[in-house]
Scaffold this active site. Structure first.
Site, PDB file in Angstrom:
ATOM      1  N   CYS A  16      37.993  23.999 -14.397  1.00  0.00           N
ATOM      2  CA  CYS A  16      38.849  23.730 -15.552  1.00  0.00           C
ATOM      3  C   CYS A  16      39.974  24.761 -15.534  1.00  0.00           C
ATOM      4  O   CYS A  16      39.865  25.785 -14.864  1.00  0.00           O
ATOM      5  CB  CYS A  16      38.040  23.848 -16.841  1.00  0.00           C
ATOM      6  SG  CYS A  16      38.919  23.204 -18.284  1.00  0.00           S
ATOM      7  N   CYS A  56      41.330  26.016 -18.551  1.00  0.00           N
ATOM      8  CA  CYS A  56      41.524  26.680 -19.849  1.00  0.00           C
ATOM      9  C   CYS A  56      41.308  28.196 -19.816  1.00  0.00           C
ATOM     10  O   CYS A  56      41.946  28.926 -20.565  1.00  0.00           O
ATOM     11  CB  CYS A  56      40.675  26.049 -20.938  1.00  0.00           C
ATOM     12  SG  CYS A  56      38.912  26.289 -20.734  1.00  0.00           S
ATOM     13  N   CYS A  70      43.256  22.872 -21.292  1.00  0.00           N
ATOM     14  CA  CYS A  70      42.471  22.608 -20.087  1.00  0.00           C
ATOM     15  C   CYS A  70      43.306  22.047 -18.938  1.00  0.00           C
ATOM     16  O   CYS A  70      42.789  21.765 -17.861  1.00  0.00           O
ATOM     17  CB  CYS A  70      41.316  21.665 -20.411  1.00  0.00           C
ATOM     18  SG  CYS A  70      40.176  22.405 -21.601  1.00  0.00           S
ATOM     19  N   LYS A  83      31.870  15.270 -22.876  1.00  0.00           N
ATOM     20  CA  LYS A  83      32.083  16.602 -23.447  1.00  0.00           C
ATOM     21  C   LYS A  83      32.823  16.423 -24.762  1.00  0.00           C
ATOM     22  O   LYS A  83      33.941  15.914 -24.803  1.00  0.00           O
ATOM     23  CB  LYS A  83      32.901  17.442 -22.472  1.00  0.00           C
ATOM     24  CG  LYS A  83      33.222  18.836 -23.013  1.00  0.00           C
ATOM     25  CD  LYS A  83      33.943  19.662 -21.964  1.00  0.00           C
ATOM     26  CE  LYS A  83      34.324  21.019 -22.522  1.00  0.00           C
ATOM     27  NZ  LYS A  83      35.039  21.836 -21.537  1.00  0.00           N
ATOM     28  N   ARG A  94      41.518  20.665 -28.870  1.00  0.00           N
ATOM     29  CA  ARG A  94      41.241  19.874 -27.660  1.00  0.00           C
ATOM     30  C   ARG A  94      40.863  18.432 -27.996  1.00  0.00           C
ATOM     31  O   ARG A  94      40.327  17.728 -27.145  1.00  0.00           O
ATOM     32  CB  ARG A  94      40.104  20.523 -26.884  1.00  0.00           C
ATOM     33  CG  ARG A  94      40.326  21.986 -26.506  1.00  0.00           C
ATOM     34  CD  ARG A  94      39.492  22.344 -25.285  1.00  0.00           C
ATOM     35  NE  ARG A  94      39.140  23.748 -25.183  1.00  0.00           N
ATOM     36  CZ  ARG A  94      39.988  24.715 -24.909  1.00  0.00           C
ATOM     37  NH1 ARG A  94      41.276  24.460 -24.769  1.00  0.00           N
ATOM     38  NH2 ARG A  94      39.544  25.968 -24.809  1.00  0.00           N
ATOM     39  N   GLU A 133      32.412   6.852 -20.605  1.00  0.00           N
ATOM     40  CA  GLU A 133      32.777   8.033 -19.812  1.00  0.00           C
ATOM     41  C   GLU A 133      31.785   8.212 -18.658  1.00  0.00           C
ATOM     42  O   GLU A 133      32.170   8.483 -17.522  1.00  0.00           O
ATOM     43  CB  GLU A 133      32.744   9.305 -20.688  1.00  0.00           C
ATOM     44  CG  GLU A 133      33.890   9.431 -21.674  1.00  0.00           C
ATOM     45  CD  GLU A 133      35.192   9.913 -21.016  1.00  0.00           C
ATOM     46  OE1 GLU A 133      35.216  10.092 -19.786  1.00  0.00           O
ATOM     47  OE2 GLU A 133      36.176  10.103 -21.753  1.00  0.00           O
ATOM     48  N   LYS A 171      27.411  17.342 -23.300  1.00  0.00           N
ATOM     49  CA  LYS A 171      27.647  18.680 -23.825  1.00  0.00           C
ATOM     50  C   LYS A 171      28.368  18.611 -25.157  1.00  0.00           C
ATOM     51  O   LYS A 171      29.346  17.876 -25.258  1.00  0.00           O
ATOM     52  CB  LYS A 171      28.507  19.433 -22.816  1.00  0.00           C
ATOM     53  CG  LYS A 171      28.962  20.791 -23.256  1.00  0.00           C
ATOM     54  CD  LYS A 171      29.958  21.310 -22.271  1.00  0.00           C
ATOM     55  CE  LYS A 171      30.574  22.567 -22.882  1.00  0.00           C
ATOM     56  NZ  LYS A 171      31.666  23.082 -22.123  1.00  0.00           N
ATOM     57  N   SER A 206      27.262  27.722 -26.102  1.00  0.00           N
ATOM     58  CA  SER A 206      27.268  29.061 -26.692  1.00  0.00           C
ATOM     59  C   SER A 206      26.852  29.074 -28.166  1.00  0.00           C
ATOM     60  O   SER A 206      26.051  29.910 -28.588  1.00  0.00           O
ATOM     61  CB  SER A 206      28.650  29.691 -26.532  1.00  0.00           C
ATOM     62  OG  SER A 206      29.653  28.857 -27.085  1.00  0.00           O
ATOM     63  N   TYR A 209      22.011  29.476 -22.078  1.00  0.00           N
ATOM     64  CA  TYR A 209      22.103  30.937 -22.087  1.00  0.00           C
ATOM     65  C   TYR A 209      20.728  31.570 -22.317  1.00  0.00           C
ATOM     66  O   TYR A 209      20.576  32.776 -22.191  1.00  0.00           O
ATOM     67  CB  TYR A 209      23.108  31.396 -23.154  1.00  0.00           C
ATOM     68  CG  TYR A 209      24.495  30.845 -22.898  1.00  0.00           C
ATOM     69  CD1 TYR A 209      25.355  31.475 -22.004  1.00  0.00           C
ATOM     70  CD2 TYR A 209      24.921  29.656 -23.500  1.00  0.00           C
ATOM     71  CE1 TYR A 209      26.611  30.946 -21.731  1.00  0.00           C
ATOM     72  CE2 TYR A 209      26.168  29.120 -23.238  1.00  0.00           C
ATOM     73  CZ  TYR A 209      27.012  29.776 -22.351  1.00  0.00           C
ATOM     74  OH  TYR A 209      28.244  29.242 -22.073  1.00  0.00           O
TER      75      TYR A 209
HETATM   76  C1  PBG Z   1      35.882  24.615 -20.342  1.00  0.00           C
HETATM   77  C2  PBG Z   1      34.538  24.895 -20.871  1.00  0.00           C
HETATM   78  C3  PBG Z   1      34.182  25.250 -22.169  1.00  0.00           C
HETATM   79  C4  PBG Z   1      32.809  25.412 -22.190  1.00  0.00           C
HETATM   80  C5  PBG Z   1      32.364  25.167 -20.906  1.00  0.00           C
HETATM   81  N1  PBG Z   1      33.434  24.815 -20.116  1.00  0.00           N
HETATM   82  C6  PBG Z   1      35.015  25.575 -23.325  1.00  0.00           C
HETATM   83  C7  PBG Z   1      35.817  24.605 -24.030  1.00  0.00           C
HETATM   84  O1  PBG Z   1      35.906  23.412 -23.732  1.00  0.00           O
HETATM   85  O2  PBG Z   1      36.449  25.094 -24.957  1.00  0.00           O
HETATM   86  C8  PBG Z   1      31.997  25.787 -23.379  1.00  0.00           C
HETATM   87  C9  PBG Z   1      30.668  26.338 -23.067  1.00  0.00           C
HETATM   88  C10 PBG Z   1      29.963  26.962 -24.201  1.00  0.00           C
HETATM   89  O3  PBG Z   1      30.376  26.920 -25.370  1.00  0.00           O
HETATM   90  O4  PBG Z   1      28.921  27.551 -23.911  1.00  0.00           O
HETATM   91  N2  PBG Z   1      36.135  25.313 -19.171  1.00  0.00           N
END
Ligand code: PBG
Length: 335
Positions: free
Chosen positions: A129, A131, A139, A204, A226, A242, A257, A283, A322
């Site tokens: 990506c 970003c 992104c 996503k 986004r 998708e 995700k 996260s 994590y």
């Molecule tokens: C984009 C990406 C993101 C995450 C994984 N790949 C961030 C986003 O889309 O803002 C988020 C992962 C997470 O929150 O643990 N490269």
């Protein structure tokens, strides 16, 4: 004549489901789903610099590592039985075009080479990506203030090629650009990387649960959000479109995700497709358990195991989390 069954519970069916739960051993042999360490993938933040092990404030227990410190951390993970990691790069400098994402001496290719030399059997996946590398935090590259799909695709393909060339086993496009899987698969196949797996972040969502990651990667968008490319949370039929199109474009593994707020999407994808399904417990899912358990409001181990089990039960083969290291320790203790 069959005797009609009735029992002390007053039911006539004879079903005494509590028998199935009477002892630890009975519960264990009848468990419908089992977590196993081999299905866990640990996300890792690698950043420029040297001797860095820098805590991510909103994600207690998670650090950003420089390339020279990442192996000692990964050594701990492999000792616990973790077989796969997913790398995210945090460069020192960012630019409009996100060039750090596709330069051969970028932080991710260097980390891949380091890890593959130290741990040849480790399955190394790399996020693809822009970003984390763009000054504006979007992104893809911008065209008149909006992210340009067409101009972003070749850059994602270039990044994937760099990671494959450095030895990544899996490349993972996460930009939510249309056609990104095809662009990357074609680029890989045209060179000598037919063996490289492609795990697509197919569904996503534009989620609030990415907050702590954006802090960790300093990748919050400088303007806007986004929602023009990531999925709208109310939609699950669209997620199937998708996923269908990513499979047609050549994805080997599809991902949903976040995980916990989208278990229905995982389950729906599982009943539709036989491809391997990954779920990314993001996260915010980690931080909410960490924060509430730090306050004594939740039991961390119980909550984390339950969430991971629910993701498995929904139908995910792979869980990116994590909590991977801690889950590995807890699973070993349960044996
Ligand atoms: C984009 C990406 C993101 C995450 C994984 N790949 C961030 C986003 O889309 O803002 C988020 C992962 C997470 O929150 O643990 N490269």
């Amino acid at each position: 004549m069959l005797k009609e069954r009735s029992d002390s519970s007053g039911t006539r069916s004879g079903a005494r489901l509590r028998r199935l739960r009477r002892t630890d051993a009975i519960r264990e042999i009848l468990s419908e789903n089992r977590l196993h360490v081999s299905g866990l993938v640990a996300p890792i933040f690698v950043r420029d610099g040297e001797h860095v092990v820098e805590p991510v404030e909103a994600m207690p227990g998670i650090n950003r590592h420089s390339v020279d410190t990442v192996s000692s951390y990964v050594g701990k993970l492999t000792d616990e039985g973790i077989k796969s990691v997913l790398l995210f790069g945090i460069p020192d400098s960012k630019d409009e075009a996100g060039s750090g994402a596709y330069s051969s001496d970028g932080v991710v290719p260097r980390a891949i080479r380091e890890l593959k030399s130290q741990f040849p059997a480790l399955v190394v996946a790399a996020d693809v990506c822009l970003c984390e590398y763009t000054s504006h935090g979007h992104c893809g590259v911008l065209d008149g203030g909006a992210v340009s799909n067409a101009r972003t695709l070749p850059l994602l393909a270039k990044a994937a090629m760099e990671y494959a060339g450095a030895g990544a086993d899996i490349v993972c496009p996460s930009a939510m650009m249309d056609g990104q899987v095809l662009a990357i698969r074609d680029a890989l196949d045209e060179s000598r990387y037919e063996e490289t797996l492609l795990m697509s972040y197919s569904a996503k969502y534009a989620s609030s649960f990415y907050g702590p990651f954006r802090d960790a990667a300093k990748s919050a968008p400088a303007f806007g959000d986004r929602r023009g490319y990531q999925m709208n949370p109310p939609n699950s039929r669209e997620a199937m479109r998708e996923i269908d199109s990513d499979i047609k474009e050549g994805a080997d593994i599809v991902m949903i995700k976040p995980a916990l707020p989208y278990l229905d999407v995982i389950s729906k994808a599982r009943s539709r497709h036989d491809v391997p399904i990954a779920a990314y417990s993001v996260s915010g899912e980690y931080s909410m358990i960490k924060a509430s358990s730090a306050k004594g409001w939740l039991d961390e181990r119980g909550a984390a195991m339950e969430v991971a089990t629910s993701i498995k039960r929904a139908g995910a083969d792979i869980i990116i989390t994590y909590f991977a290291e801690q889950l590995a320790v807890w699973l070993r203790e349960e044996q």
